[in-house]
Design a protein around this motif. Structure first.
Motif, PDB file in Angstrom:
ATOM      1  N   ILE A   1       0.833  -1.205   0.000  1.00  0.00           N
ATOM      2  CA  ILE A   1       0.000   0.000   0.000  1.00  0.00           C
ATOM      3  C   ILE A   1       0.867   1.253   0.000  1.00  0.00           C
ATOM      4  N   ASP A   2       2.068   1.179   0.560  1.00  0.00           N
ATOM      5  CA  ASP A   2       2.950   2.343   0.615  1.00  0.00           C
ATOM      6  C   ASP A   2       4.390   1.914   0.361  1.00  0.00           C
ATOM      7  N   PRO A   3       4.884   1.971  -0.887  1.00  0.00           N
ATOM      8  CA  PRO A   3       4.201   2.517  -2.057  1.00  0.00           C
ATOM      9  C   PRO A   3       3.142   1.540  -2.572  1.00  0.00           C
ATOM     10  N   VAL A   4       2.189   2.077  -3.327  1.00  0.00           N
ATOM     11  CA  VAL A   4       1.176   1.216  -3.936  1.00  0.00           C
ATOM     12  C   VAL A   4       1.901   0.359  -4.975  1.00  0.00           C
ATOM     13  N   ALA A   5       1.820  -0.961  -4.808  1.00  0.00           N
ATOM     14  CA  ALA A   5       2.566  -1.851  -5.690  1.00  0.00           C
ATOM     15  C   ALA A   5       1.857  -3.186  -5.853  1.00  0.00           C
ATOM     16  N   VAL A   6       2.114  -3.809  -6.986  1.00  0.00           N
ATOM     17  CA  VAL A   6       1.615  -5.150  -7.298  1.00  0.00           C
ATOM     18  C   VAL A   6       2.805  -6.018  -7.672  1.00  0.00           C
ATOM     19  N   SER A   7       2.572  -7.318  -7.739  1.00  0.00           N
ATOM     20  CA  SER A   7       3.605  -8.230  -8.207  1.00  0.00           C
ATOM     21  C   SER A   7       3.011  -9.138  -9.278  1.00  0.00           C
ATOM     22  N   PHE A   8       3.885  -9.629 -10.138  1.00  0.00           N
ATOM     23  CA  PHE A   8       3.500 -10.619 -11.142  1.00  0.00           C
ATOM     24  C   PHE A   8       4.772 -11.308 -11.610  1.00  0.00           C
ATOM     25  N   SER A   9       4.601 -12.436 -12.288  1.00  0.00           N
ATOM     26  CA  SER A   9       5.773 -13.150 -12.789  1.00  0.00           C
ATOM     27  C   SER A   9       5.714 -13.249 -14.309  1.00  0.00           C
TER      28      SER A   9
ATOM     29  N   GLU B   1      11.991 -13.703 -20.806  1.00  0.00           N
ATOM     30  CA  GLU B   1      12.419 -12.307 -20.855  1.00  0.00           C
ATOM     31  C   GLU B   1      12.591 -11.834 -22.297  1.00  0.00           C
ATOM     32  N   SER B   2      11.857 -12.470 -23.215  1.00  0.00           N
ATOM     33  CA  SER B   2      11.906 -12.070 -24.616  1.00  0.00           C
ATOM     34  C   SER B   2      10.493 -11.765 -25.092  1.00  0.00           C
ATOM     35  N   GLY B   3      10.354 -11.311 -26.326  1.00  0.00           N
ATOM     36  CA  GLY B   3       9.042 -11.009 -26.887  1.00  0.00           C
ATOM     37  C   GLY B   3       8.318  -9.947 -26.081  1.00  0.00           C
ATOM     38  N   ALA B   4       7.024 -10.151 -25.868  1.00  0.00           N
ATOM     39  CA  ALA B   4       6.219  -9.176 -25.129  1.00  0.00           C
ATOM     40  C   ALA B   4       6.705  -9.031 -23.688  1.00  0.00           C
ATOM     41  N   ALA B   5       7.125 -10.120 -23.071  1.00  0.00           N
ATOM     42  CA  ALA B   5       7.644 -10.038 -21.699  1.00  0.00           C
ATOM     43  C   ALA B   5       8.896  -9.170 -21.658  1.00  0.00           C
ATOM     44  N   GLY B   6       9.777  -9.345 -22.621  1.00  0.00           N
ATOM     45  CA  GLY B   6      10.971  -8.516 -22.702  1.00  0.00           C
ATOM     46  C   GLY B   6      10.639  -7.053 -22.916  1.00  0.00           C
ATOM     47  N   ALA B   7       9.589  -6.784 -23.700  1.00  0.00           N
ATOM     48  CA  ALA B   7       9.161  -5.396 -23.922  1.00  0.00           C
ATOM     49  C   ALA B   7       8.670  -4.771 -22.622  1.00  0.00           C
ATOM     50  N   VAL B   8       7.917  -5.521 -21.822  1.00  0.00           N
ATOM     51  CA  VAL B   8       7.456  -5.005 -20.531  1.00  0.00           C
ATOM     52  C   VAL B   8       8.662  -4.669 -19.654  1.00  0.00           C
ATOM     53  N   LEU B   9       9.658  -5.536 -19.655  1.00  0.00           N
ATOM     54  CA  LEU B   9      10.850  -5.296 -18.842  1.00  0.00           C
ATOM     55  C   LEU B   9      11.633  -4.075 -19.332  1.00  0.00           C
ATOM     56  N   ALA B  10      11.579  -3.786 -20.627  1.00  0.00           N
ATOM     57  CA  ALA B  10      12.332  -2.672 -21.205  1.00  0.00           C
ATOM     58  C   ALA B  10      11.551  -1.365 -21.241  1.00  0.00           C
ATOM     59  N   ALA B  11      10.242  -1.421 -21.096  1.00  0.00           N
ATOM     60  CA  ALA B  11       9.399  -0.233 -21.246  1.00  0.00           C
ATOM     61  C   ALA B  11       9.571   0.721 -20.063  1.00  0.00           C
TER      62      ALA B  11
ATOM     63  N   THR C   1       5.364   1.111 -13.172  1.00  0.00           N
ATOM     64  CA  THR C   1       6.768   0.976 -13.560  1.00  0.00           C
ATOM     65  C   THR C   1       7.382  -0.122 -12.698  1.00  0.00           C
ATOM     66  N   ILE C   2       8.477  -0.677 -13.180  1.00  0.00           N
ATOM     67  CA  ILE C   2       9.154  -1.713 -12.405  1.00  0.00           C
ATOM     68  C   ILE C   2       9.843  -1.071 -11.208  1.00  0.00           C
ATOM     69  N   HIS C   3       9.522  -1.572 -10.046  1.00  0.00           N
ATOM     70  CA  HIS C   3      10.180  -1.143  -8.811  1.00  0.00           C
ATOM     71  C   HIS C   3      11.439  -1.973  -8.599  1.00  0.00           C
ATOM     72  N   SER C   4      11.276  -3.296  -8.725  1.00  0.00           N
ATOM     73  CA  SER C   4      12.400  -4.216  -8.581  1.00  0.00           C
ATOM     74  C   SER C   4      12.001  -5.560  -9.170  1.00  0.00           C
ATOM     75  N   SER C   5      12.984  -6.415  -9.369  1.00  0.00           N
ATOM     76  CA  SER C   5      12.692  -7.753  -9.879  1.00  0.00           C
ATOM     77  C   SER C   5      13.773  -8.717  -9.419  1.00  0.00           C
TER      78      SER C   5
ATOM     79  N   ARG D   1      10.917 -14.542 -13.887  1.00  0.00           N
ATOM     80  CA  ARG D   1      11.289 -13.301 -13.222  1.00  0.00           C
ATOM     81  C   ARG D   1      10.066 -12.791 -12.458  1.00  0.00           C
ATOM     82  N   LEU D   2      10.269 -12.536 -11.163  1.00  0.00           N
ATOM     83  CA  LEU D   2       9.234 -11.961 -10.307  1.00  0.00           C
ATOM     84  C   LEU D   2       9.411 -10.450 -10.334  1.00  0.00           C
ATOM     85  N   ILE D   3       8.333  -9.750 -10.669  1.00  0.00           N
ATOM     86  CA  ILE D   3       8.364  -8.299 -10.815  1.00  0.00           C
ATOM     87  C   ILE D   3       7.563  -7.651  -9.695  1.00  0.00           C
ATOM     88  N   ALA D   4       8.151  -6.661  -9.048  1.00  0.00           N
ATOM     89  CA  ALA D   4       7.422  -5.757  -8.151  1.00  0.00           C
ATOM     90  C   ALA D   4       7.237  -4.475  -8.943  1.00  0.00           C
ATOM     91  N   ALA D   5       5.993  -4.073  -9.155  1.00  0.00           N
ATOM     92  CA  ALA D   5       5.686  -2.905  -9.979  1.00  0.00           C
ATOM     93  C   ALA D   5       4.985  -1.843  -9.143  1.00  0.00           C
TER      94      ALA D   5
END
Length: 167
Positions: free
Chosen positions: A43-51, A55-65, A118-122, A129-133
């Motif tokens: 909640i502070d910061p407001v964040a979600v996670s996903f996996s 790390e290529s194709g659309a997933a790679g684009a999300v990581l690079a965006a 935006t990616i906070h950490s991974s 790859r586990l993403i904290a956004a």
């Protein structure tokens, strides 16, 4: 693959999960992929996670965006979820109702809820790859029951609720 891996996969195949679509733009090209691993994180910061399983194709684009949109999909988005889950299926067609936000991401305005993030950490775990956004904006769309996925099928709770209320 080990027996433990097979049993683990089978266990999660039967665990219902919400369906989300992540979209991003990299070098003026829109990308998107369907996920079922979205979870609230903070909640502070407001964040979600996903996996992400690769790390290529659309997933790679999300990581690079620089930023991306996480759309929680509604029951009427089953075909859209399928298209963004299968390689080569139609994406970002006029009938899918996307438009670009001023920040450049493709946005599905009729999704029940969407987060500009935006990616906070991974962290890498095995081949995933586990993403904290971090969530920067929340957009509310059309009110509708969210789409769920279980055992390679989509579940629609609105039909269950209607049946319960008729009895």
């Amino acid at each position: 693959m080990s027996q433990l891996s097979d049993e683990f996969r089978a266990a999660f195949r039967h665990h219902p999960a919400g369906v989300a679509l992540i979209t991003a733009t990299v070098d003026e090209i829109p990308y998107g992929l369907t996920i079922s691993s979205l979870a609230s994180l903070s909640i502070d910061p407001v964040a979600v996670s996903f996996s992400l399983a690769k790390e290529s194709g659309a997933a790679g684009a999300v990581l690079a965006a620089p930023s991306f949109i996480i759309h929680m999909l509604g029951e009427k988005h089953e075909a859209l979820a399928n298209n963004f889950a299968r390689p080569g299926a139609p994406r970002f067609t006029p009938d899918q109702n996307f438009h670009l936000l001023p920040t450049g991401e493709p946005y599905l305005a009729d999704a029940p809820v969407a987060f500009r993030s935006t990616i906070h950490s991974s962290v890498s775990v095995g081949g995933s790859r586990l993403i904290a956004a971090e969530v920067h904006d929340i957009f509310r769309g059309e009110e509708q029951q969210h789409l769920l996925h279980q055992n390679r099928e989509y579940l629609k709770l609105s039909g269950l609720f209607a049946a319960v209320h008729q009895d």
